[in-house]
Design a protein around this motif. Structure first.
Motif, short mmCIF file in Angstrom:
data_model
loop_
_atom_site.label_atom_id
_atom_site.label_comp_id
_atom_site.label_asym_id
_atom_site.label_seq_id
_atom_site.Cartn_x
_atom_site.Cartn_y
_atom_site.Cartn_z
N ALA A 12 0.83 -1.22 0.00
CA ALA A 12 0.00 0.00 0.00
C ALA A 12 0.86 1.26 0.00
CB ALA A 12 -0.91 -0.01 1.23
N TYR A 38 -11.09 -3.52 -6.75
CA TYR A 38 -11.36 -4.05 -5.40
C TYR A 38 -12.03 -2.98 -4.55
CZ TYR A 38 -8.65 -7.99 -6.92
OH TYR A 38 -8.22 -9.09 -7.63
N ARG A 94 -11.98 6.17 -2.75
CA ARG A 94 -10.81 6.55 -1.92
C ARG A 94 -11.22 6.81 -0.47
NH1 ARG A 94 -7.60 4.76 -5.73
NH2 ARG A 94 -5.98 5.12 -4.20
N ARG A 160 1.45 8.98 2.03
CA ARG A 160 -0.02 8.98 1.98
C ARG A 160 -0.58 10.15 2.79
NH1 ARG A 160 -3.40 5.00 -0.19
NH2 ARG A 160 -1.82 5.22 -1.75
N ARG A 190 -2.92 -13.57 2.87
CA ARG A 190 -4.11 -14.27 2.36
C ARG A 190 -3.69 -15.52 1.57
NH1 ARG A 190 -5.15 -9.20 -1.52
NH2 ARG A 190 -3.78 -9.80 -3.20
O1 CDP Z 1 -3.16 2.73 -3.56
P1 CDP Z 1 -3.06 1.72 -2.47
O2 CDP Z 1 -1.77 0.96 -2.55
O3 CDP Z 1 -3.34 2.27 -1.11
O4 CDP Z 1 -4.21 0.67 -2.67
P2 CDP Z 1 -4.79 0.03 -4.01
O5 CDP Z 1 -3.68 -0.31 -4.94
O6 CDP Z 1 -5.88 0.89 -4.51
O7 CDP Z 1 -5.40 -1.36 -3.48
C1 CDP Z 1 -6.41 -1.41 -2.52
C2 CDP Z 1 -6.50 -2.83 -1.99
O8 CDP Z 1 -6.98 -3.67 -3.03
C3 CDP Z 1 -5.20 -3.47 -1.54
O9 CDP Z 1 -4.88 -3.20 -0.18
C4 CDP Z 1 -5.48 -4.96 -1.76
O10 CDP Z 1 -6.17 -5.51 -0.67
C5 CDP Z 1 -6.40 -4.96 -2.95
N1 CDP Z 1 -5.73 -5.30 -4.22
C6 CDP Z 1 -5.49 -6.64 -4.50
O11 CDP Z 1 -5.73 -7.48 -3.66
N2 CDP Z 1 -4.98 -7.01 -5.70
C7 CDP Z 1 -4.68 -6.09 -6.63
N3 CDP Z 1 -4.20 -6.50 -7.82
C8 CDP Z 1 -4.90 -4.72 -6.37
C9 CDP Z 1 -5.41 -4.34 -5.15
#
Ligand code: CDP
Length: 223
Positions: A12, A38, A94, A160, A190
């Motif tokens: 993240a 997601y 968001r 962030r 997971r």
């Molecule tokens: O931008 P940030 O890294 O905060 O989060 P994001 O990329 O928007 O992803 C949000 C959440 O979606 C992640 O914490 C994962 O749990 C999930 N995710 C996932 O499992 N597999 C992916 N290919 C992308 C996101």
């Protein structure tokens, strides 16, 4: 030859979207942030008053609701548009509430099956920079270039924090740090498609690098 399918994975707030977007612009490629899918399912579930712990119901939602991810239609800081049932939910995805539950939803095998099949179909068209957690390992293991973008949780939480303040929101560093650590824990432990670097990924530790340096380094790998 310039790689056609570029996968960027990492924890993240490691700067994947910033890097991915710049890279896609520089190469004239499509940018696809899979995290928004997601987030969209999580928002939908919460918006319908569902309990996100009800795995079957949430998975059914992911299987039956088309999520459109399109190039940004407004220059308000968004990387892309997220449209569900005709509604632009880009900024809703968001929200804090979504962020607090998204890793629970993303751990459900049924949700992952539904979303990663769509992501793979889009990715195989090529000329794409795809960003997520499992792109190089599961969604597109045949990607031509795989980047694993890492940084300490403290550095990522700091970034962030500033991002939220810049958007005019209210933020508390300690709270953001705790949430980043918790999301990483769920994402990397997971059973299905856990967050990890693919064996053939180039790992970049961005702790002591700014966004420009990371971008230049990855661009050089593409040339
Ligand atoms: O931008 P940030 O890294 O905060 O989060 P994001 O990329 O928007 O992803 C949000 C959440 O979606 C992640 O914490 C994962 O749990 C999930 N995710 C996932 O499992 N597999 C992916 N290919 C992308 C996101």
């Amino acid at each position: 030859m310039t790689p056609s399918i570029i996968a960027i994975d990492g924890p993240a707030a490691s700067g994947k979207s910033t890097l991915g977007l710049r890279l896609a612009h520089a190469l004239g490629y499509l940018f696809f942030d899979t995290g928004v899918m997601y987030r969209a399912v999580t928002w939908l579930a919460l918006n319908r008053g569902m309990n996100v712990n009800e795995e079957h119901a949430v998975a059914t939602l992911a299987e039956t609701t088309p999520i459109d991810v399109a190039p940004a239609s407004a220059s308000d800081g968004r990387a892309c548009d997220v449209i569900v049932e005709g509604k632009d939910i880009t900024w809703e995805t968001r929200a804090r509430e979504v962020e607090a539950h998204v890793s629970i939803v993303a751990a459900y095998p049924g949700v992952r099956r539904a979303l990663s099949a769509q992501q793979r179909r889009i990715g195989l068209r090529g000329k794409i920079v795809m960003v997520g957690r499992d792109i190089g390992t599961v969604v597109l293991p045949e990607a031509d270039l795989k980047i694993y973008l890492d940084a300490t949780a403290q550095q990522r939480a700091t970034r962030r924090y500033h991002e939220i303040l810049l958007r005019g929101g209210a933020a508390e560093y300690e709270e953001i740090l705790a949430k980043v650590i918790e999301r990483d824990r769920i994402d990397s432990t997971r059973d299905v498609a856990p967050l990890r670097a693919a064996d053939d990924a180039v790992t970049i530790d961005s702790d002591s690098m700014d966004a420009d340096e990371v971008f230049e380094k990855v661009l050089a790998l593409c040339k």
